[in-house]
Design a protein around this motif. Structure first.
Motif, PDB file in Angstrom:
ATOM      1  N   VAL A 188      34.659  18.577  -4.621  1.00 24.63           N
ATOM      2  CA  VAL A 188      33.795  18.400  -5.267  1.00 24.63           C
ATOM      3  C   VAL A 188      34.011  19.373  -6.702  1.00 24.63           C
ATOM      4  O   VAL A 188      34.356  20.265  -6.851  1.00 24.63           O
ATOM      5  CB  VAL A 188      32.616  19.245  -4.848  1.00 24.63           C
ATOM      6  CG1 VAL A 188      31.280  19.349  -5.922  1.00 24.63           C
ATOM      7  CG2 VAL A 188      32.163  18.787  -3.346  1.00 24.63           C
ATOM      8  N   LYS A 232      34.025  21.013 -10.462  1.00 22.65           N
ATOM      9  CA  LYS A 232      33.243  21.840 -11.036  1.00 22.65           C
ATOM     10  C   LYS A 232      32.923  21.294 -12.446  1.00 22.65           C
ATOM     11  O   LYS A 232      33.654  21.285 -13.461  1.00 22.65           O
ATOM     12  CB  LYS A 232      34.051  23.212 -11.501  1.00 22.65           C
ATOM     13  CG  LYS A 232      34.633  23.994 -10.032  1.00 22.65           C
ATOM     14  CD  LYS A 232      35.519  25.128 -10.259  1.00 22.65           C
ATOM     15  CE  LYS A 232      35.872  25.715  -8.909  1.00 22.65           C
ATOM     16  NZ  LYS A 232      36.766  27.051  -9.058  1.00 22.65           N
ATOM     17  N   GLU A 280      24.922  19.463 -10.217  1.00 19.26           N
ATOM     18  CA  GLU A 280      23.815  19.725  -9.012  1.00 19.26           C
ATOM     19  C   GLU A 280      22.483  19.135  -9.283  1.00 19.26           C
ATOM     20  O   GLU A 280      21.639  19.334  -8.311  1.00 19.26           O
ATOM     21  CB  GLU A 280      23.896  21.344  -8.883  1.00 19.26           C
ATOM     22  CG  GLU A 280      23.262  22.152  -9.906  1.00 19.26           C
ATOM     23  CD  GLU A 280      24.157  22.566 -11.416  1.00 19.26           C
ATOM     24  OE1 GLU A 280      23.648  22.997 -12.221  1.00 19.26           O
ATOM     25  OE2 GLU A 280      25.505  21.908 -11.209  1.00 19.26           O
ATOM     26  N   ASN A 281      22.343  18.974 -10.429  1.00 23.09           N
ATOM     27  CA  ASN A 281      20.905  18.417 -10.789  1.00 23.09           C
ATOM     28  C   ASN A 281      20.967  16.818 -10.823  1.00 23.09           C
ATOM     29  O   ASN A 281      19.827  16.392 -11.043  1.00 23.09           O
ATOM     30  CB  ASN A 281      20.626  18.993 -12.381  1.00 23.09           C
ATOM     31  CG  ASN A 281      20.511  20.257 -12.481  1.00 23.09           C
ATOM     32  OD1 ASN A 281      20.076  21.185 -11.368  1.00 23.09           O
ATOM     33  ND2 ASN A 281      20.874  21.061 -13.531  1.00 23.09           N
ATOM     34  N   THR A 316      21.782  13.045  -5.328  1.00 22.29           N
ATOM     35  CA  THR A 316      23.088  12.489  -4.606  1.00 22.29           C
ATOM     36  C   THR A 316      23.162  11.153  -4.605  1.00 22.29           C
ATOM     37  O   THR A 316      24.603  10.967  -4.288  1.00 22.29           O
ATOM     38  CB  THR A 316      22.732  13.041  -3.330  1.00 22.29           C
ATOM     39  OG1 THR A 316      21.417  12.485  -2.688  1.00 22.29           O
ATOM     40  CG2 THR A 316      22.612  14.632  -3.277  1.00 22.29           C
ATOM     41  N   GLN A 368      25.470  10.523  -7.517  1.00 18.04           N
ATOM     42  CA  GLN A 368      26.945  11.211  -7.638  1.00 18.04           C
ATOM     43  C   GLN A 368      27.874  10.938  -6.272  1.00 18.04           C
ATOM     44  O   GLN A 368      27.348  11.221  -5.424  1.00 18.04           O
ATOM     45  CB  GLN A 368      26.974  12.614  -7.665  1.00 18.04           C
ATOM     46  CG  GLN A 368      26.098  13.399  -6.944  1.00 18.04           C
ATOM     47  CD  GLN A 368      26.011  14.951  -7.013  1.00 18.04           C
ATOM     48  OE1 GLN A 368      27.021  15.380  -7.064  1.00 18.04           O
ATOM     49  NE2 GLN A 368      25.014  15.609  -7.282  1.00 18.04           N
TER      50      GLN A 368
END
Length: 480
Positions: free
Chosen positions: A159, A161, A166-167, A170, A173
């Motif tokens: 994953v 960085k 995170e926003n 799913t 991404q």
């Protein structure tokens, strides 16, 4: 055999059903060993289920799309349709992939069961040197032990960085597994990473109809390859309409408040300049993480590398006697065929201890990147040969695929081939073919390397005309 404490005892336990672990478990069972195979998800591991088999199946669909668009180049026309326009049925592409995966997996399951392997569907972790706790997929827990334990748990997509990831929903991404389950072609795909995985998926989805942008932190695509090979690959992808940003870092990603427009990816060039690019989906293809964190290896005293891969010697033995590691979990080179060769080594060393031990030392490593054209490589790259043998006369021979008759006849003449040799002994040290069926042509040279055949023998051989192998007559005219 179960002990009074409820612990089931085996002769051998294999953790992970990859391309090394599955045949290893079967080999032990056929040899009369009480054998358990612990697998959390599905028989066959990454290669059959999420890696080689499904991706190359989908790439075949992309190849058909590519030729359909080029049909006029070959004098073929579709009445009533404008040349170059095609439609992709992504659900059918996905179903074809699923069907082939199911077939391959089913064959593996049948062979494993027929061999007499006790398959435990669950996740294993060490509780002592030779003892494992297995949390079964039905939530029960079993305790198992064995004198011989083999770890083949592989790797998973890393994953990245990236601020704001995170926003992102799913479903937008993606990684190398989830992208294969899309039921629609993304309008625009952002690819983080210009390695083998990023290039294969980037080109595939460009052919299926997506706008594709690749963001690569390194100064070249395919950082392991020689710069001339990487430059040729870059030309090919850009010719296919893929946008590529080299020496570029992804800084942050966001969705507009409405969530209906394309996501925004901020990227930064080496001089600090930032720009925003847009995409409907983002694919993270910049590395993989070893599946060691869930094994509780410290309970067994098993040593790890700084990368969290398992430390092994050339016999694939870990720091603990009686425990081996094979496949990607021990670190690069991370290829299915290396995992299978690890199986070969361990099988003989454990089941036939009276024979001279096999090792990983000096094994010739081939691999193929299944872009189109393919990029097949074996042995040393030029930069590796010059570094490893500073006192030897290193020479290279490079020839464009446009000089290969078969490539011209099929109108697939992009790329080049390159050989690295010892100019005094004639030994072939390495070979790369970025070209039509590059992996197959590479394999011809690999066999020559395995047999210590000097390059002069390939030059003087009688190859069938007009085969791709015939190019091995002419390549050496470019030796310098």
């Amino acid at each position: 055999m179960a002990s009074a404490s409820g612990t089931k005892e085996y002769d051998c336990i294999v953790i992970g059903s990859g391309q090394g672990g599955t045949p290893l478990a079967s080999a032990f069972a056929k040899a009369g060993k009480r054998t358990a195979l612990v697998e959390k998800v599905h028989i066959g591991g990454c290669c059959v289920n999420e890696g080689c088999t499904p991706t190359k199946t989908m790439i075949a669909s992309g190849k058909v799309a590519y030729h359909a668009r080029r049909r006029a180049d070959y004098g073929i026309h579709t009445p009533g349709a404008e040349d170059g326009l095609i439609a992709t049925d992504m659900k059918r592409v996905r179903q074809r992939k699923r069907d082939i995966v199911d077939s391959f997996r089913g064959g593996g399951e049948t062979r494993t069961q027929a061999a007499g392997v006790d398959v435990l569907m669950g996740e294993a972790c060490f509780t002592d040197t030779k003892k494992l706790s297995v949390k079964m997929n039905d939530d029960s827990v079993r305790t198992v032990t064995a004198d011989h334990i083999f770890i083949n748990t592989g790797e998973r997509p890393s994953v990245p960085k990236l601020a704001g990831l995170e926003n992102i929903p799913t479903q937008l991404q993606l990684n190398s597994t989830t992208i294969q389950e899309l039921d629609q072609v993304p309008v625009s795909l952002l690819v983080l990473g210009g390695g083998y995985i990023g290039l294969e998926f980037g080109q595939l989805f460009r052919r299926l109809g997506s706008e594709v942008t690749i963001v690569q932190r390194s100064s070249q695509l395919l950082p392991r390859e020689d710069p001339d090979i990487a430059a040729s690959m870059l030309d090919i992808l850009r010719e296919d309409g893929i946008k590529v940003h080299l020496s570029t870092t992804a800084v942050s990603i966001s969705l507009p408040p409405s969530g209906k427009d394309a996501m925004r990816l901020v990227i930064r060039s080496p001089d600090g300049t930032e720009q925003t690019i847009y995409g409907s989906h983002i694919l993270s293809a910049a590395g993989r993480t070893p599946n060691t964190d869930m094994l509780n290896l410290q309970a067994a005293g098993i040593s790890l590398k700084s990368s969290s891969h398992i430390e092994v010697n050339e016999r694939l033995e870990t720091s603990v006697p009686g425990i081996w590691a094979l496949g990607d979990v021990k670190g690069p080179p991370a290829f299915t065929h290396i995992s299978y060769d690890d199986f070969r080594i361990i099988q003989q060393n454990v089941l036939e201890p009276n024979l001279p031990p096999l090792t990983t030392k000096d094994r010739i490593v081939p691999y193929v990147c299944y872009t189109d054209p393919q990029m097949g490589h074996v042995g040393l790259h030029e930069y590796e040969a010059r570094k490893q043998y500073p006192d030897r006369k290193i020479q290279t021979a490079k020839m464009p695929m446009a000089y290969v008759a078969r490539a011209l006849e099929t109108d697939e003449s992009r790329g080049l081939m390159k050989a690295v040799v010892d100019g005094e002994t004639g030994e072939i040290l390495g070979f790369t073919c970025l070209g039509l069926e590059g992996g197959e042509l590479m394999s011809v040279v690999q066999m020559a390397m395995m047999g210590n055949v000097p390059w002069q023998r390939l030059r003087d051989a009688v190859w069938a005309h007009p085969s791709l192998a015939e190019s091995l007559n002419n390549l050496w005219g470019f030796l310098e």
